[in-house]
Design a protein around this motif. Sequence first.
Motif, PDB file in Angstrom:
ATOM      1  N   LEU A 117       0.835  -1.202   0.000  1.00 22.78           N
ATOM      2  CA  LEU A 117       0.000   0.000   0.000  1.00 22.78           C
ATOM      3  C   LEU A 117       0.871   1.253   0.000  1.00 22.78           C
ATOM      4  O   LEU A 117       0.585   2.222  -0.706  1.00 22.78           O
ATOM      5  CB  LEU A 117      -0.923   0.000   1.217  1.00 22.78           C
ATOM      6  N   GLU A 118       1.944   1.235   0.774  1.00 20.98           N
ATOM      7  CA  GLU A 118       2.864   2.373   0.803  1.00 20.98           C
ATOM      8  C   GLU A 118       3.473   2.607  -0.571  1.00 20.98           C
ATOM      9  O   GLU A 118       3.601   3.749  -1.024  1.00 20.98           O
ATOM     10  CB  GLU A 118       3.956   2.138   1.841  1.00 20.98           C
ATOM     11  N   ASN A 119       3.845   1.517  -1.256  1.00 16.30           N
ATOM     12  CA  ASN A 119       4.406   1.638  -2.601  1.00 16.30           C
ATOM     13  C   ASN A 119       3.388   2.257  -3.562  1.00 16.30           C
ATOM     14  O   ASN A 119       3.735   3.070  -4.423  1.00 16.30           O
ATOM     15  CB  ASN A 119       4.834   0.265  -3.124  1.00 16.30           C
ATOM     16  N   ILE A 120       2.127   1.868  -3.411  1.00 16.98           N
ATOM     17  CA  ILE A 120       1.063   2.409  -4.267  1.00 16.98           C
ATOM     18  C   ILE A 120       0.884   3.900  -4.015  1.00 16.98           C
ATOM     19  O   ILE A 120       0.840   4.709  -4.947  1.00 16.98           O
ATOM     20  CB  ILE A 120      -0.254   1.647  -4.016  1.00 16.98           C
ATOM     21  N   PHE A 121       0.792   4.283  -2.737  1.00 15.95           N
ATOM     22  CA  PHE A 121       0.570   5.689  -2.403  1.00 15.95           C
ATOM     23  C   PHE A 121       1.751   6.559  -2.804  1.00 15.95           C
ATOM     24  O   PHE A 121       1.591   7.715  -3.204  1.00 15.95           O
ATOM     25  CB  PHE A 121       0.299   5.844  -0.904  1.00 15.95           C
ATOM     26  N   ALA A 122       2.960   6.009  -2.712  1.00 19.28           N
ATOM     27  CA  ALA A 122       4.166   6.774  -3.026  1.00 19.28           C
ATOM     28  C   ALA A 122       4.466   6.813  -4.523  1.00 19.28           C
ATOM     29  O   ALA A 122       5.391   7.512  -4.950  1.00 19.28           O
ATOM     30  CB  ALA A 122       5.357   6.176  -2.276  1.00 19.28           C
ATOM     31  N   SER A 123       3.692   6.085  -5.321  1.00 21.21           N
ATOM     32  CA  SER A 123       3.971   5.987  -6.760  1.00 21.21           C
ATOM     33  C   SER A 123       3.641   7.270  -7.524  1.00 21.21           C
ATOM     34  O   SER A 123       4.067   7.431  -8.668  1.00 21.21           O
ATOM     35  CB  SER A 123       3.157   4.833  -7.363  1.00 21.21           C
ATOM     36  N   GLY A 124       2.864   8.142  -6.905  1.00 19.85           N
ATOM     37  CA  GLY A 124       2.438   9.349  -7.593  1.00 19.85           C
ATOM     38  C   GLY A 124       1.148   9.168  -8.374  1.00 19.85           C
ATOM     39  O   GLY A 124       0.627  10.129  -8.958  1.00 19.85           O
ATOM     40  N   LYS A 125       0.644   7.943  -8.395  1.00 15.91           N
ATOM     41  CA  LYS A 125      -0.624   7.678  -9.064  1.00 15.91           C
ATOM     42  C   LYS A 125      -1.778   8.267  -8.253  1.00 15.91           C
ATOM     43  O   LYS A 125      -1.708   8.397  -7.033  1.00 15.91           O
ATOM     44  CB  LYS A 125      -0.849   6.166  -9.201  1.00 15.91           C
ATOM     45  N   LYS A 126      -2.858   8.629  -8.932  1.00 15.76           N
ATOM     46  CA  LYS A 126      -4.069   9.051  -8.239  1.00 15.76           C
ATOM     47  C   LYS A 126      -4.714   7.820  -7.591  1.00 15.76           C
ATOM     48  O   LYS A 126      -4.891   6.800  -8.258  1.00 15.76           O
ATOM     49  CB  LYS A 126      -5.048   9.693  -9.214  1.00 15.76           C
ATOM     50  N   VAL A 127      -5.050   7.925  -6.315  1.00 22.53           N
ATOM     51  CA  VAL A 127      -5.580   6.775  -5.572  1.00 22.53           C
ATOM     52  C   VAL A 127      -6.958   7.071  -4.998  1.00 22.53           C
ATOM     53  O   VAL A 127      -7.158   8.078  -4.315  1.00 22.53           O
ATOM     54  CB  VAL A 127      -4.629   6.360  -4.425  1.00 22.53           C
ATOM     55  N   VAL A 128      -7.891   6.179  -5.300  1.00 20.08           N
ATOM     56  CA  VAL A 128      -9.232   6.201  -4.720  1.00 20.08           C
ATOM     57  C   VAL A 128      -9.397   4.890  -3.971  1.00 20.08           C
ATOM     58  O   VAL A 128      -8.981   3.829  -4.453  1.00 20.08           O
ATOM     59  CB  VAL A 128     -10.316   6.337  -5.821  1.00 20.08           C
ATOM     60  N   TRP A 129      -9.993   4.937  -2.785  1.00 16.90           N
ATOM     61  CA  TRP A 129     -10.168   3.719  -1.989  1.00 16.90           C
ATOM     62  C   TRP A 129     -11.615   3.632  -1.528  1.00 16.90           C
ATOM     63  O   TRP A 129     -12.057   4.378  -0.656  1.00 16.90           O
ATOM     64  CB  TRP A 129      -9.230   3.742  -0.787  1.00 16.90           C
ATOM     65  N   PHE A 173      -2.185   0.537  13.698  1.00 17.49           N
ATOM     66  CA  PHE A 173      -2.714   1.877  13.465  1.00 17.49           C
ATOM     67  C   PHE A 173      -1.571   2.851  13.161  1.00 17.49           C
ATOM     68  O   PHE A 173      -1.648   3.645  12.225  1.00 17.49           O
ATOM     69  CB  PHE A 173      -3.495   2.350  14.697  1.00 17.49           C
ATOM     70  N   LYS A 174      -0.500   2.783  13.949  1.00 23.37           N
ATOM     71  CA  LYS A 174       0.653   3.656  13.736  1.00 23.37           C
ATOM     72  C   LYS A 174       1.326   3.363  12.391  1.00 23.37           C
ATOM     73  O   LYS A 174       1.782   4.280  11.696  1.00 23.37           O
ATOM     74  CB  LYS A 174       1.652   3.472  14.883  1.00 23.37           C
ATOM     75  N   GLN A 175       1.369   2.078  12.030  1.00 23.20           N
ATOM     76  CA  GLN A 175       1.936   1.718  10.734  1.00 23.20           C
ATOM     77  C   GLN A 175       1.099   2.333   9.602  1.00 23.20           C
ATOM     78  O   GLN A 175       1.640   2.854   8.622  1.00 23.20           O
ATOM     79  CB  GLN A 175       1.971   0.197  10.585  1.00 23.20           C
ATOM     80  N   LYS A 176      -0.208   2.256   9.747  1.00 29.75           N
ATOM     81  CA  LYS A 176      -1.091   2.832   8.738  1.00 29.75           C
ATOM     82  C   LYS A 176      -0.899   4.340   8.624  1.00 29.75           C
ATOM     83  O   LYS A 176      -0.895   4.895   7.516  1.00 29.75           O
ATOM     84  CB  LYS A 176      -2.551   2.515   9.067  1.00 29.75           C
ATOM     85  N   GLN A 177      -0.726   5.018   9.742  1.00 33.01           N
ATOM     86  CA  GLN A 177      -0.493   6.468   9.705  1.00 33.01           C
ATOM     87  C   GLN A 177       0.722   6.799   8.861  1.00 33.01           C
ATOM     88  O   GLN A 177       0.697   7.725   8.044  1.00 33.01           O
ATOM     89  CB  GLN A 177      -0.327   7.016  11.120  1.00 33.01           C
ATOM     90  N   SER A 181       0.637   8.541   4.946  1.00 30.25           N
ATOM     91  CA  SER A 181       1.278   9.850   4.790  1.00 30.25           C
ATOM     92  C   SER A 181       2.142   9.931   3.539  1.00 30.25           C
ATOM     93  O   SER A 181       2.588  11.017   3.153  1.00 30.25           O
ATOM     94  CB  SER A 181       2.139  10.166   6.016  1.00 30.25           C
ATOM     95  N   SER A 182       2.342   8.779   2.875  1.00 30.93           N
ATOM     96  CA  SER A 182       3.208   8.773   1.685  1.00 30.93           C
ATOM     97  C   SER A 182       2.474   9.198   0.421  1.00 30.93           C
ATOM     98  O   SER A 182       3.075   9.284  -0.650  1.00 30.93           O
ATOM     99  CB  SER A 182       3.806   7.369   1.486  1.00 30.93           C
ATOM    100  N   GLY A 183       1.166   9.476   0.530  1.00 30.74           N
ATOM    101  CA  GLY A 183       0.422   9.925  -0.643  1.00 30.74           C
ATOM    102  C   GLY A 183      -0.894  10.563  -0.241  1.00 30.74           C
ATOM    103  O   GLY A 183      -1.147  10.791   0.944  1.00 30.74           O
ATOM    104  N   TYR A 184      -1.701  10.873  -1.241  1.00 37.64           N
ATOM    105  CA  TYR A 184      -3.018  11.471  -0.995  1.00 37.64           C
ATOM    106  C   TYR A 184      -4.084  10.492  -1.466  1.00 37.64           C
ATOM    107  O   TYR A 184      -4.007   9.941  -2.563  1.00 37.64           O
ATOM    108  CB  TYR A 184      -3.154  12.794  -1.751  1.00 37.64           C
ATOM    109  N   ILE A 185      -5.088  10.270  -0.618  1.00 38.45           N
ATOM    110  CA  ILE A 185      -6.122   9.262  -0.894  1.00 38.45           C
ATOM    111  C   ILE A 185      -7.499   9.912  -0.854  1.00 38.45           C
ATOM    112  O   ILE A 185      -7.787  10.710   0.035  1.00 38.45           O
ATOM    113  CB  ILE A 185      -6.082   8.133   0.168  1.00 38.45           C
ATOM    114  N   THR A 186      -8.326   9.552  -1.818  1.00 44.02           N
ATOM    115  CA  THR A 186      -9.747   9.873  -1.718  1.00 44.02           C
ATOM    116  C   THR A 186     -10.459   8.627  -1.217  1.00 44.02           C
ATOM    117  O   THR A 186     -10.548   7.620  -1.922  1.00 44.02           O
ATOM    118  CB  THR A 186     -10.342  10.298  -3.075  1.00 44.02           C
ATOM    119  N   PHE A 187     -10.891   8.679   0.035  1.00 41.59           N
ATOM    120  CA  PHE A 187     -11.647   7.572   0.621  1.00 41.59           C
ATOM    121  C   PHE A 187     -13.118   7.726   0.239  1.00 41.59           C
ATOM    122  O   PHE A 187     -13.706   8.795   0.417  1.00 41.59           O
ATOM    123  CB  PHE A 187     -11.526   7.571   2.146  1.00 41.59           C
ATOM    124  N   VAL A 188     -13.701   6.655  -0.277  1.00 41.94           N
ATOM    125  CA  VAL A 188     -15.113   6.671  -0.657  1.00 41.94           C
ATOM    126  C   VAL A 188     -15.859   5.657   0.199  1.00 41.94           C
ATOM    127  O   VAL A 188     -15.574   4.455   0.142  1.00 41.94           O
ATOM    128  CB  VAL A 188     -15.310   6.329  -2.146  1.00 41.94           C
TER     129      VAL A 188
END
Length: 411
Positions: A117-129, A173-177, A181-188
Amino acid sequence: MNILLISTSDLHGGAAIAAFRLMNALQAKGMNVNMLVRDKRSSNGNVIEVGNKTINEWNFLWERGKIFMTNRFSRKNLFDISIANTGVSVTELPEFKHADIIHLHWINQGMLSLKELENIFASGKKVVWTMHDMWPFTGICHHAGNCTNYQQTCGLCPYLVDASPHDLSRKVFKQKQAVYSSGYITFVACSNWLKDLAKKSPLTTAHRVISIPNPIDTQHYCPKDKISTRKKLQLPLDKKIVLFAAVKTSDKRKGMDYLSEASRLMKQHTDNVLFLIAGNNGKEIETRLALPAQSMGFVAPENMPDIYNAADVFVTPSLQENLPNTIMEAMACGTPCVGFRIGGIPEMIDHLKTGYLAEYKNADDLAKGLFWTLFEADTETLSANAREKTLNTYAQEKIAEQYKKVYDQQQ
């Protein structure tokens, strides 16, 4: 626009089915959509299975094994929590590299690790979850129940034998934080209920949280002649039919204890009711109901519209729900619904308009709602209202358009 959906499965479970339906809806809008899964059940060529049987089974067992050991070798709550300590790699796949939008769905039980998940968020791709339960914004649980510890940083987890302020839930929880933080997520969230809960978690603070319901094909799930469908299914024409459907009908969380008691209460007033059960382990349920019952076993999705149309009412006594596909499917077929006032169900069932909302864990009110829907309400009006609600709120073309706007606006 190239969209890549990522889900543990394409057809196994409500979240997977919702993701698969969204893929079809987006494709109907002209978008190029693929889906990565570790458990492929369909023959759809746009669904790509990742990993292999040996790796996938190992990832699944390793995560469950660690939870099992951490919880003092207790099987209790073994599948109520996930820690995402292992999973498959997707970021090097060509489907990932070519995608403009990465759209996550339910990705637990060995699909994606926190590291991936960290690799995905840090990839620079737009992420929707799309969140199908609470896990994306809690430490380890899929449904927090009455616990509000996720509104801080978890700890003292009621699912753990050795709960403490710095237990496994706090650690994850701390790991998830750190990962988030490595990217921007739109949570749906699939419901406003889930959206409101998600906004209370520190895990979503730096991200966007919105609500879009799951889609349904209203041409496939549509009203049919009740007499014809009953004759086709060899069901009685002179009985009121109550339908209960679930992947695993005997699951305690599906509320069978309350449905059983409700059937006993109903029997005091009528015996002209047949309970129809669709799903695995239905035979176990037959003997627990006070009124006549018939199990249909597992019913393939393409045959479910007939089942819904044969019924006079659909009941969902579930104790934990987000936005049940079954209610949406029943309403699309013009079948009124009865369920507890819990989770996203009150957003689906309009009380006394498309069905009946019973007080939570109240078997007496559940029985009252079933009796009212079957014998007292204006059936034609309820049916028309249910169908109209689905067309206006959940039709796949409307949901696809809402997601397209999200994709266009994503940072």
